[in-house]
Motif scaffolding. Sequence first.
Motif, mmCIF file in Angstrom:
data_model
loop_
_atom_site.group_PDB
_atom_site.id
_atom_site.type_symbol
_atom_site.label_atom_id
_atom_site.label_comp_id
_atom_site.label_asym_id
_atom_site.label_seq_id
_atom_site.Cartn_x
_atom_site.Cartn_y
_atom_site.Cartn_z
ATOM 1 N N HIS A 95 79.520 -37.346 -46.779
ATOM 2 C CA HIS A 95 79.173 -38.760 -46.879
ATOM 3 C C HIS A 95 79.430 -39.252 -48.297
ATOM 4 O O HIS A 95 79.323 -38.485 -49.258
ATOM 5 C CB HIS A 95 77.678 -38.980 -46.618
ATOM 6 C CG HIS A 95 77.191 -38.555 -45.272
ATOM 7 N ND1 HIS A 95 77.096 -39.413 -44.213
ATOM 8 C CD2 HIS A 95 76.747 -37.361 -44.832
ATOM 9 C CE1 HIS A 95 76.615 -38.764 -43.173
ATOM 10 N NE2 HIS A 95 76.393 -37.515 -43.519
ATOM 11 N N CYS A 96 79.711 -40.537 -48.436
ATOM 12 C CA CYS A 96 79.723 -41.129 -49.766
ATOM 13 C C CYS A 96 78.535 -42.082 -49.867
ATOM 14 O O CYS A 96 77.973 -42.521 -48.863
ATOM 15 C CB CYS A 96 81.024 -41.852 -50.056
ATOM 16 S SG CYS A 96 81.324 -43.281 -49.011
ATOM 17 N N ASN A 97 78.170 -42.376 -51.110
ATOM 18 C CA ASN A 97 77.044 -43.282 -51.342
ATOM 19 C C ASN A 97 77.044 -43.702 -52.802
ATOM 20 O O ASN A 97 77.722 -43.083 -53.650
ATOM 21 C CB ASN A 97 75.715 -42.595 -51.001
ATOM 22 C CG ASN A 97 74.658 -43.567 -50.509
ATOM 23 O OD1 ASN A 97 74.673 -44.741 -50.878
ATOM 24 N ND2 ASN A 97 73.742 -43.090 -49.688
ATOM 25 N N THR A 98 76.283 -44.721 -53.098
ATOM 26 C CA THR A 98 76.119 -45.133 -54.490
ATOM 27 C C THR A 98 75.086 -44.235 -55.168
ATOM 28 O O THR A 98 74.236 -43.630 -54.508
ATOM 29 C CB THR A 98 75.647 -46.586 -54.550
ATOM 30 O OG1 THR A 98 74.409 -46.701 -53.832
ATOM 31 C CG2 THR A 98 76.668 -47.532 -53.926
ATOM 32 N N LEU A 99 75.165 -44.142 -56.480
ATOM 33 C CA LEU A 99 74.173 -43.365 -57.218
ATOM 34 C C LEU A 99 74.072 -43.868 -58.644
ATOM 35 O O LEU A 99 74.957 -44.580 -59.118
ATOM 36 C CB LEU A 99 74.511 -41.867 -57.185
ATOM 37 C CG LEU A 99 75.581 -41.295 -58.113
ATOM 38 C CD1 LEU A 99 75.602 -39.762 -58.003
ATOM 39 C CD2 LEU A 99 76.937 -41.839 -57.851
ATOM 40 N N ALA A 100 72.983 -43.531 -59.301
ATOM 41 C CA ALA A 100 72.824 -43.850 -60.713
ATOM 42 C C ALA A 100 73.560 -42.803 -61.532
ATOM 43 O O ALA A 100 73.571 -41.626 -61.170
ATOM 44 C CB ALA A 100 71.341 -43.872 -61.082
ATOM 45 N N TRP A 101 74.177 -43.228 -62.610
ATOM 46 C CA TRP A 101 74.996 -42.307 -63.399
ATOM 47 C C TRP A 101 74.158 -41.155 -63.960
ATOM 48 O O TRP A 101 73.072 -41.361 -64.508
ATOM 49 C CB TRP A 101 75.712 -43.042 -64.527
ATOM 50 C CG TRP A 101 76.763 -42.176 -65.133
ATOM 51 C CD1 TRP A 101 76.805 -41.673 -66.391
ATOM 52 C CD2 TRP A 101 77.917 -41.663 -64.464
ATOM 53 N NE1 TRP A 101 77.919 -40.895 -66.537
ATOM 54 C CE2 TRP A 101 78.625 -40.867 -65.376
ATOM 55 C CE3 TRP A 101 78.430 -41.813 -63.159
ATOM 56 C CZ2 TRP A 101 79.814 -40.217 -65.043
ATOM 57 C CZ3 TRP A 101 79.603 -41.169 -62.828
ATOM 58 C CH2 TRP A 101 80.281 -40.385 -63.771
ATOM 59 N N TYR A 108 70.311 -45.430 -52.577
ATOM 60 C CA TYR A 108 69.677 -45.891 -51.347
ATOM 61 C C TYR A 108 69.801 -44.807 -50.281
ATOM 62 O O TYR A 108 70.835 -44.167 -50.150
ATOM 63 C CB TYR A 108 70.353 -47.170 -50.848
ATOM 64 C CG TYR A 108 70.386 -48.283 -51.869
ATOM 65 C CD1 TYR A 108 71.578 -48.621 -52.498
ATOM 66 C CD2 TYR A 108 69.238 -48.982 -52.215
ATOM 67 C CE1 TYR A 108 71.625 -49.630 -53.440
ATOM 68 C CE2 TYR A 108 69.278 -49.997 -53.154
ATOM 69 C CZ TYR A 108 70.469 -50.315 -53.768
ATOM 70 O OH TYR A 108 70.510 -51.322 -54.701
ATOM 71 N N ASP A 109 68.763 -44.669 -49.488
ATOM 72 C CA ASP A 109 68.794 -43.720 -48.372
ATOM 73 C C ASP A 109 69.377 -44.419 -47.154
ATOM 74 O O ASP A 109 68.723 -44.605 -46.135
ATOM 75 C CB ASP A 109 67.377 -43.206 -48.083
ATOM 76 C CG ASP A 109 67.386 -42.064 -47.096
ATOM 77 O OD1 ASP A 109 66.339 -41.829 -46.455
ATOM 78 O OD2 ASP A 109 68.450 -41.416 -46.928
ATOM 79 N N ASP A 110 70.644 -44.796 -47.307
ATOM 80 C CA ASP A 110 71.341 -45.581 -46.289
ATOM 81 C C ASP A 110 72.722 -44.980 -46.176
ATOM 82 O O ASP A 110 73.521 -45.094 -47.109
ATOM 83 C CB ASP A 110 71.394 -47.046 -46.720
ATOM 84 C CG ASP A 110 71.993 -47.924 -45.654
ATOM 85 O OD1 ASP A 110 72.334 -49.083 -45.970
ATOM 86 O OD2 ASP A 110 72.111 -47.474 -44.501
ATOM 87 N N TRP A 111 73.019 -44.332 -45.036
ATOM 88 C CA TRP A 111 74.217 -43.514 -44.922
ATOM 89 C C TRP A 111 75.167 -44.017 -43.862
ATOM 90 O O TRP A 111 74.742 -44.538 -42.828
ATOM 91 C CB TRP A 111 73.809 -42.068 -44.599
ATOM 92 C CG TRP A 111 72.935 -41.483 -45.645
ATOM 93 C CD1 TRP A 111 71.576 -41.488 -45.672
ATOM 94 C CD2 TRP A 111 73.357 -40.841 -46.841
ATOM 95 N NE1 TRP A 111 71.131 -40.866 -46.836
ATOM 96 C CE2 TRP A 111 72.206 -40.458 -47.552
ATOM 97 C CE3 TRP A 111 74.613 -40.535 -47.397
ATOM 98 C CZ2 TRP A 111 72.268 -39.794 -48.786
ATOM 99 C CZ3 TRP A 111 74.664 -39.872 -48.614
ATOM 100 C CH2 TRP A 111 73.506 -39.506 -49.305
ATOM 101 N N GLY A 112 76.463 -43.851 -44.131
ATOM 102 C CA GLY A 112 77.477 -44.095 -43.136
ATOM 103 C C GLY A 112 77.526 -42.944 -42.141
ATOM 104 O O GLY A 112 76.725 -42.010 -42.221
ATOM 105 N N PRO A 113 78.478 -42.977 -41.202
ATOM 106 C CA PRO A 113 78.547 -41.933 -40.173
ATOM 107 C C PRO A 113 78.960 -40.571 -40.716
ATOM 108 O O PRO A 113 78.688 -39.542 -40.097
ATOM 109 C CB PRO A 113 79.594 -42.472 -39.203
ATOM 110 C CG PRO A 113 80.413 -43.406 -40.018
ATOM 111 C CD PRO A 113 79.480 -44.023 -41.020
#
Length: 121
Positions: A95-101, A108-113
């Motif tokens: 999965h990819c996601n945003t993160l703090a450097w 966010y605990d919000d994930w794609g498929p």
Amino acid sequence: QVQMVESGGGLVQAGGSLRLSCVASGRTFSAYHMGWFRQAPGKEREFVAAIARSIVSTYYSDSVKGRFTISRDNPRNTVYLQMNGLKPEDTAVYHCNTLAWGQTVPLYDDWGPGTQVTVSS
């Protein structure tokens, strides 16, 4: 917030390569640092790699360092993960996601498929 859709996974033999893609929606993609994460069956999700919003900087987990390369194309709202020298232990849903450097957890605990990567020995 950015929504993600991952692709590019598949079945590959040990030592092989795959290139994963993650297309993000939203006009603010370039404002986010991005990361790849993976979850193997029966295990917790783990951090794999991160790339700065400026594209200049990256960091990796020790388990993939030297084998995987993260990159991004901001005009295309896409982040990539080039995986070389794949091992059976790389088998997971990616999965990819945003993160703090500097962090290894997502913003966010919000994930794609996600996209399934299976490496046979």
